[in-house]
Motif scaffolding. Structure first.
Motif, PDB file in Angstrom:
ATOM      1  N   ILE A 275       0.842  -1.205   0.000  1.00  0.00           N
ATOM      2  CA  ILE A 275       0.000   0.000   0.000  1.00  0.00           C
ATOM      3  C   ILE A 275       0.874   1.250   0.000  1.00  0.00           C
ATOM      4  CG2 ILE A 275      -1.707   1.295   1.321  1.00  0.00           C
ATOM      5  CD1 ILE A 275      -2.788  -1.382   2.341  1.00  0.00           C
ATOM      6  N   SER A 276       1.934   1.243   0.802  1.00  0.00           N
ATOM      7  CA  SER A 276       2.856   2.383   0.834  1.00  0.00           C
ATOM      8  C   SER A 276       3.465   2.618  -0.546  1.00  0.00           C
ATOM      9  CB  SER A 276       3.956   2.121   1.861  1.00  0.00           C
ATOM     10  OG  SER A 276       4.948   3.124   1.817  1.00  0.00           O
ATOM     11  N   TRP A 277       3.875   1.539  -1.210  1.00  0.00           N
ATOM     12  CA  TRP A 277       4.451   1.657  -2.554  1.00  0.00           C
ATOM     13  C   TRP A 277       3.436   2.233  -3.533  1.00  0.00           C
ATOM     14  CZ3 TRP A 277       4.746  -2.682  -6.596  1.00  0.00           C
ATOM     15  CH2 TRP A 277       5.471  -2.247  -7.707  1.00  0.00           C
ATOM     16  N   PHE A 278       2.175   1.802  -3.463  1.00  0.00           N
ATOM     17  CA  PHE A 278       1.146   2.323  -4.374  1.00  0.00           C
ATOM     18  C   PHE A 278       0.938   3.819  -4.146  1.00  0.00           C
ATOM     19  CE2 PHE A 278      -0.831  -2.178  -4.255  1.00  0.00           C
ATOM     20  CZ  PHE A 278       0.094  -2.608  -5.182  1.00  0.00           C
TER      21      PHE A 278
ATOM     22  N   TYR B 195       5.730   3.058   7.848  1.00  0.00           N
ATOM     23  CA  TYR B 195       5.930   2.802   9.278  1.00  0.00           C
ATOM     24  C   TYR B 195       5.352   1.433   9.649  1.00  0.00           C
ATOM     25  CZ  TYR B 195       7.682   7.205  11.309  1.00  0.00           C
ATOM     26  OH  TYR B 195       8.463   8.273  11.700  1.00  0.00           O
ATOM     27  N   ILE B 196       4.122   1.169   9.193  1.00  0.00           N
ATOM     28  CA  ILE B 196       3.476  -0.093   9.543  1.00  0.00           C
ATOM     29  C   ILE B 196       4.200  -1.267   8.891  1.00  0.00           C
ATOM     30  CG2 ILE B 196       1.331  -1.412   9.308  1.00  0.00           C
ATOM     31  CD1 ILE B 196      -0.204   1.177   9.489  1.00  0.00           C
ATOM     32  N   HIS B 197       4.688  -1.066   7.675  1.00  0.00           N
ATOM     33  CA  HIS B 197       5.414  -2.120   6.964  1.00  0.00           C
ATOM     34  C   HIS B 197       6.658  -2.550   7.731  1.00  0.00           C
ATOM     35  CE1 HIS B 197       7.525  -4.290   3.844  1.00  0.00           C
ATOM     36  NE2 HIS B 197       8.473  -3.365   3.767  1.00  0.00           N
ATOM     37  N   TYR B 198       7.423  -1.571   8.182  1.00  0.00           N
ATOM     38  CA  TYR B 198       8.652  -1.861   8.926  1.00  0.00           C
ATOM     39  C   TYR B 198       8.759  -0.849  10.059  1.00  0.00           C
ATOM     40  CZ  TYR B 198      13.624  -1.813  10.073  1.00  0.00           C
ATOM     41  OH  TYR B 198      14.820  -1.822  10.746  1.00  0.00           O
ATOM     42  N   SER B 199       8.749  -1.327  11.293  1.00  0.00           N
ATOM     43  CA  SER B 199       8.667  -0.430  12.451  1.00  0.00           C
ATOM     44  C   SER B 199       9.892   0.455  12.599  1.00  0.00           C
ATOM     45  CB  SER B 199       8.474  -1.249  13.728  1.00  0.00           C
ATOM     46  OG  SER B 199       9.568  -2.149  13.912  1.00  0.00           O
ATOM     47  N   GLY B 200      11.009   0.135  11.940  1.00  0.00           N
ATOM     48  CA  GLY B 200      12.196   0.981  12.006  1.00  0.00           C
ATOM     49  C   GLY B 200      12.212   2.090  10.980  1.00  0.00           C
ATOM     50  N   SER B 201      11.108   2.291  10.258  1.00  0.00           N
ATOM     51  CA  SER B 201      11.072   3.339   9.239  1.00  0.00           C
ATOM     52  C   SER B 201      11.260   4.733   9.820  1.00  0.00           C
ATOM     53  CB  SER B 201       9.750   3.279   8.458  1.00  0.00           C
ATOM     54  OG  SER B 201       9.635   2.065   7.744  1.00  0.00           O
ATOM     55  N   TRP B 202      10.985   4.878  11.127  1.00  0.00           N
ATOM     56  CA  TRP B 202      11.160   6.202  11.747  1.00  0.00           C
ATOM     57  C   TRP B 202      12.610   6.661  11.641  1.00  0.00           C
ATOM     58  CZ3 TRP B 202      14.610   7.163  15.638  1.00  0.00           C
ATOM     59  CH2 TRP B 202      15.115   6.058  16.331  1.00  0.00           C
TER      60      TRP B 202
ATOM     61  N   VAL C  88       1.330   3.574  16.208  1.00  0.00           N
ATOM     62  CA  VAL C  88       1.279   4.472  17.370  1.00  0.00           C
ATOM     63  C   VAL C  88       2.471   5.423  17.345  1.00  0.00           C
ATOM     64  CG1 VAL C  88       1.447   4.549  19.882  1.00  0.00           C
ATOM     65  CG2 VAL C  88      -0.043   2.879  18.785  1.00  0.00           C
ATOM     66  N   ASN C  89       3.656   4.904  17.011  1.00  0.00           N
ATOM     67  CA  ASN C  89       4.862   5.718  16.957  1.00  0.00           C
ATOM     68  C   ASN C  89       4.709   6.859  15.947  1.00  0.00           C
ATOM     69  OD1 ASN C  89       8.111   5.308  15.498  1.00  0.00           O
ATOM     70  ND2 ASN C  89       7.565   6.641  17.171  1.00  0.00           N
ATOM     71  N   CYS C  90       4.203   6.542  14.748  1.00  0.00           N
ATOM     72  CA  CYS C  90       4.036   7.565  13.708  1.00  0.00           C
ATOM     73  C   CYS C  90       3.092   8.667  14.175  1.00  0.00           C
ATOM     74  CB  CYS C  90       3.522   6.912  12.430  1.00  0.00           C
ATOM     75  SG  CYS C  90       3.285   8.056  11.045  1.00  0.00           S
ATOM     76  N   ILE C  91       1.958   8.273  14.768  1.00  0.00           N
ATOM     77  CA  ILE C  91       0.945   9.261  15.165  1.00  0.00           C
ATOM     78  C   ILE C  91       1.433  10.100  16.346  1.00  0.00           C
ATOM     79  CG2 ILE C  91      -1.380   9.517  16.099  1.00  0.00           C
ATOM     80  CD1 ILE C  91      -2.145   6.989  14.524  1.00  0.00           C
ATOM     81  N   VAL C  92       1.958   9.451  17.384  1.00  0.00           N
ATOM     82  CA  VAL C  92       2.379  10.184  18.580  1.00  0.00           C
ATOM     83  C   VAL C  92       3.558  11.094  18.278  1.00  0.00           C
ATOM     84  CG1 VAL C  92       3.292   9.921  20.916  1.00  0.00           C
ATOM     85  CG2 VAL C  92       1.485   8.403  20.110  1.00  0.00           C
TER      86      VAL C  92
END
Length: 787
Positions: A291-294, A331-338, A653-657
């Motif tokens: 979905i992120s890629w699309f 972020y959801i795909h890979y939690s280390g994206s931050w 949660v990490n992305c939103i907060v």
């Protein structure tokens, strides 16, 4: 000869004289030292990227000291081992990715506060030589300029660094695969898939790993308040060009990452199972990654030039929505994206926080003018006294009665000492038609305005000679340069070019009427400091096309209007009724006030910068306490944390907060509450009313309303002297050669604002002249362009 409407000021040539003390004498060295330290911090990041690219590599470099990093979760401190909400890897990434950027931003703000003492001769010559080398355009000039906007030595160096980092990481990753496979073969371990299939999967994996570099670099050039403009010497247009380049690289790498995995799943007959997997079989959420890629593909497609210039609204809306979709699902795909998103986001958050603070404030038109042919609209906006001393270059305007969502960028063509900002708008499209009709009907016009911080260096103040080239109404971008130079010369400032050549070509002669009276008066001065040449390129004969054209002022067309023939009246009268625009502000700050600045000075910008980085850290740490709580619970039970269903939730949660606190905390503390207090103080009963605008305000700066067109000349109203208009197109090469020959200068700044063909021709001309051995160096600057 006295010029009506223009206050003559004596030109005083200030002498350098003695500095005001050791502090002033050391200011250039301190400024250079701060820039060197900031640049060294960014080079340290490149050095770190050149080391090992995964956690094990950092441990090899920093050893046991890295294990001490992290935040111990309070309720898990008594367990063995203690639970950390932010582990040593998270903390290390924050230290070496965030701190150099935040510290660099604060260092550059401090550098701006140092006294503007003249640089020593050796420093000026060294910096000029360095810029000449780094800005040298590589051949073939025409090809590179048409395809990429030019290819300088600096561009090549940065591209080589990016490509080498990508190549190095990918090669090291594939070498690791070969080593791992060789070890498995020696141990007698057999895999279900064939080696070439596993190599295909591994290649797809490491194309994803490359995003640690590419996304990080993609977001850095975006902010308008970024310290990178001042540090690199590049203006915002050059930064956005780099953002486009990195966008192409990022999407190519992302596409390879997705396609190779799709191919691997297909040849191993598990495509649908893996494509639809929402963290059931792996801690990597494959469906979210798709979905992120699309979203990224949609963003990439609508960012192409054909869409960006032909369907601006489509491009603008898709760019915002698709970026957030691309980021959130990554972020959801890979939690280390931050790790690779957050550094650029923090710099962008500074922009967003400052911009959000100016959105609730409502102002209105102080004065306006419309040409008789209704081709050019001139708006004057009264800025607050709080904006004095803040560098202003561009302005974003929103008219709620026309559209509550459309922000339109313009260049401030003139800023008077009293804070009156002049903006020129050419009629083009439905939005400008609506604006023109409301002005003609004298409808009240609430405005929400935003003025970004201008962090690019004022190069024109440092040039020996300046050549200013303008085309059409885009001249407003360079008229602000001319106005700045004229004002500084009138104030006796020592810095600035000793000669200025201004060449302006326009297809519609009425556009010459936006020439500021102060600039026109300097052009007609006998000292010859400013040489102005006007060229009419229209098809109709000049006399037939325009006769006695001028910009009608407040008496004929106004948003509030006064009686025809009367003089504009100053605002702020004791019994004047404050002007109110219901529902114009999202916070219901409906009283019209003078335009408020985004920042009230460098220290305010420094506070916002510090709070953004602090808020981002708090958001990161707070979101990861959820992980600490889960880990403590399962570790106390002696069980393993169910990572697969947990990590995508933790990442969301990490992305939103992170975004909410990184934006909300500095906005509340350093922007909203101070602005709320100022609004209350400015509008409360018994206030002086200096900031409020009354219903019959007529703040009028006639020096910036423009000239008149009479026959084949542009004249200052009420005077007989004029600037002649020639027919045809200027020969840019001849203009540049003439400036160099007449002045004998070795370094000439060339500032261009006009249509793309004109900008291209000017850039090619400077490249050709710079290729001449022993000639002057023409330093090209594009002051305006289409996104």
């Amino acid at each position: 000869m006295a010029t009506p409407g223009v206050v003559a000021e004596p030109h005083v040539v200030s002498q350098p004289g003695r500095p005001g003390g050791a502090y002033h004498l050391a200011a250039p060295y301190l400024r250079s030292t701060l820039k060197l330290v900031t640049g060294a911090g960014l080079l340290f990041l490149v050095y770190m990227w050149c080391q090992y690219f995964w956690y094990e590599g950092f441990e090899k470099i920093y050893g046991a000291s890295m294990a001490r990093l992290g935040l111990v979760y309070t309720y898990g401190a008594g367990l063995d081992p203690p639970v950390k909400s932010l582990d040593m890897y998270d903390s290390f990434y924050i230290l070496f990715l965030w701190v150099p950027l935040g510290g660099g931003a604060l260092f550059m703000i401090l550098a701006q506060r140092l006294p503007n003492q003249a640089k020593p001769g050796w420093m000026r010559r060294t910096q000029a030589l360095g810029r000449r080398v780094m800005q040298y355009q590589l051949p073939p000039h025409g090809f590179w300029i048409k395809q990429t906007g030019g290819m300088s030595v600096l561009d090549i160096l940065m591209l080589v660094i990016v490509l080498l980092l990508n190549l190095m990481w990918f090669c090291v990753g594939m070498k690791n695969f070969n080593d791992e496979h060789a070890a498995m073969r020696l141990a007698g371990i057999r895999t279900v898939e064939e080696v070439w299939q596993l190599r295909l999967e591994w290649a797809g994996l490491y194309f994803g790993v490359l995003l640690f570099i590419d996304v990080w670099l993609l977001l850095l050039p975006i902010p308008q308040s970024s310290f990178l403009q001042d540090l690199s010497g590049m203006d915002y247009h050059q930064m956005i060009r780099w953002h486009r380049w990195m966008g192409h690289i990022t999407m190519i790498v992302t596409t390879m990452h997705g396609l190779l995995y799709f191919i691997f799943w297909g040849i191993t007959h598990q495509f649908w199972t893996m494509f639809t997997d929402w963290s059931e079989d792996s801690s990597i959420n494959y469906l979210a990654g798709s979905i992120s890629w699309f979203f990224g593909l949609a963003l990439w497609l609508t960012s192409m030039e054909w869409c960006r210039r032909g369907f601006w609204e489509v491009y603008y809306r898709f760019h915002i929505v698709c970026f957030f979709g691309f980021m959130f699902f990554a972020y959801i795909h890979y939690s280390g994206s931050w790790i690779y998103f957050s550094p650029g986001l923090l710099l962008w958050f500074i922009d967003l926080v400052l911009r959000a603070g100016s959105y609730p404030n409502t102002t209105t038109v102080a004065n306006c003018g419309v040409s008789a042919s209704e081709e050019v609209v001139t708006l004057q906006i009264q800025a607050s006294k709080r904006a004095r001393g803040c560098p202003l270059h561009d302005i974003y305007l929103l008219f709620p009665t026309i559209s509550r969502w459309q922000w339109h960028p313009f260049t401030i063509s003139h800023q008077s000492p009293d804070g009156v900002l002049t903006v020129r708008i050419k009629r083009f499209g439905g939005w400008t038609e609506s604006l023109l009709n409301k002005l003609k009907n004298r409808e009240p016009l609430p405005i929400r305005a935003s003025c970004p911080q201008y962090n690019a260096p004022h190069r024109w103040r440092q040039d020996e000679v300046a050549v200013v080239l303008a085309g059409g109404i885009a001249s407003t971008a360079v008229l602000s340069v001319l106005s700045d130079l004229v004002a500084r010369r009138a104030q006796g400032k020592a810095t600035g070019p000793h000669r200025v050549f201004f060449v302006w070509a326009a297809r519609h002669a009425v556009e010459f009427c936006v020439l500021d009276l102060s600039v026109a008066a300097a052009s007609m001065s006998s000292d010859g400091w400013l040489s102005t040449s006007l060229f009419y390129t229209g098809k109709e004969p000049l006399l037939a096309a325009n006769q006695h054209e001028k910009l009608d002022s407040l008496e004929k067309v106004s948003s509030r209007g006064s009686e025809s023939g009367s003089e504009p009246r100053a605002g702020g009268a004791a019994k004047a009724k404050p002007l109110t625009f219901p529902r114009a502000s999202p916070f219901r700050w409906n009283r019209a006030r003078r335009m408020q600045p985004q920042t009230t000075g460098p220290w305010h910008l420094a506070i916002v910068t510090g709070l953004v980085f602090f808020g981002g850290f708090v958001g990161q740490a707070l979101s990861y306490t959820w992980y600490g709580e889960w880990q403590t619970h399962y570790q106390s039970l002696g069980e393993a944390l169910p990572y697969n269903p947990f990590f995508w939730k933790q990442a969301a949660v990490n992305c939103i907060v992170f975004c909410v606190i990184g934006l909300g905390f500095p906005f509340l503390v350093a922007v909203f509450l101070p602005n709320l207090y100022r609004y209350w103080r400015d509008t409360r009963a018994g206030s002086t009313g200096e900031e409020q605008m009354a219903a019959f305000d007529g703040v009028w700066d006639p020096s910036s309303m423009g000239c008149e067109l009479q026959g084949q000349e542009v004249v200052i109203p009420g005077s007989e002297a004029g600037i002649p208009i020639a027919s045809g197109r200027p020969d840019i090469v001849t203009v540049l050669q003439g400036a160099a020959k007449e002045t004998g200068a070795r370094h000439i700044g060339v500032y261009v604002a006009g249509p793309e063909p004109m900008s291209r021709d000017a850039q090619i001309a400077t490249c050709q002249l710079n290729s001449t051995k022993g000639g002057a160096f023409f330093d090209f600057h594009k002051m305006a362009g289409l996104l």
